[in-house]
Design a protein around this motif. Structure first.
Motif, mmCIF file in Angstrom:
data_model
loop_
_atom_site.group_PDB
_atom_site.id
_atom_site.type_symbol
_atom_site.label_atom_id
_atom_site.label_comp_id
_atom_site.label_asym_id
_atom_site.label_seq_id
_atom_site.Cartn_x
_atom_site.Cartn_y
_atom_site.Cartn_z
ATOM 1 N N UNK A 270 0.832 -1.207 0.000
ATOM 2 C CA UNK A 270 0.000 0.000 0.000
ATOM 3 C C UNK A 270 0.866 1.257 0.000
ATOM 4 N N UNK A 271 1.937 1.247 0.772
ATOM 5 C CA UNK A 271 2.777 2.446 0.871
ATOM 6 C C UNK A 271 3.374 2.850 -0.476
ATOM 7 N N UNK A 272 3.547 1.887 -1.389
ATOM 8 C CA UNK A 272 4.084 2.207 -2.707
ATOM 9 C C UNK A 272 3.129 3.084 -3.515
ATOM 10 N N UNK A 273 1.845 2.983 -3.242
ATOM 11 C CA UNK A 273 0.872 3.815 -3.939
ATOM 12 C C UNK A 273 0.966 5.283 -3.488
ATOM 13 N N UNK A 274 1.613 5.500 -2.343
ATOM 14 C CA UNK A 274 1.772 6.862 -1.810
ATOM 15 C C UNK A 274 3.198 7.377 -1.950
ATOM 16 N N UNK A 275 4.019 6.667 -2.700
ATOM 17 C CA UNK A 275 5.410 7.063 -2.911
ATOM 18 C C UNK A 275 5.480 7.983 -4.117
ATOM 19 N N UNK A 276 5.190 9.284 -3.881
ATOM 20 C CA UNK A 276 5.239 10.242 -4.974
ATOM 21 C C UNK A 276 5.956 11.498 -4.587
#
Length: 71
Positions: free
Chosen positions: A65-71
């Motif tokens: 899930x945290x990868x979806x917020x890695x921006x």
């Protein structure tokens, strides 16, 4: 304004990962049990997506899930 900005960034990240997985919006929606038009709205930053749907996307895209917020 900040809320819309984070939605756009989240949507761009989903699109990037989806395309990297070589999935269409329709395929992602089918596999995640989320309507394809909703996937498009997420990617355009138009939807304030729920945690349940974030979980479904992460699981289907095979990312944490945290990868979806890695921006």
């Amino acid at each position: 304004m900040a809320q819309q900005n984070i939605r756009k960034k989240f949507g761009q990240k989903v699109r990037q990962i989806r395309k990297g997985a070589k999935l269409s919006q329709e395929e992602l929606g089918f596999k995640a049990n989320i309507h394809r038009t909703y996937i498009g709205a997420i990617e355009r930053g138009e939807q304030n997506i729920s945690l349940d749907n974030i979980y479904k996307l992460a699981k289907t895209l095979r990312v944490h899930i945290k990868e979806l917020f890695d921006f």
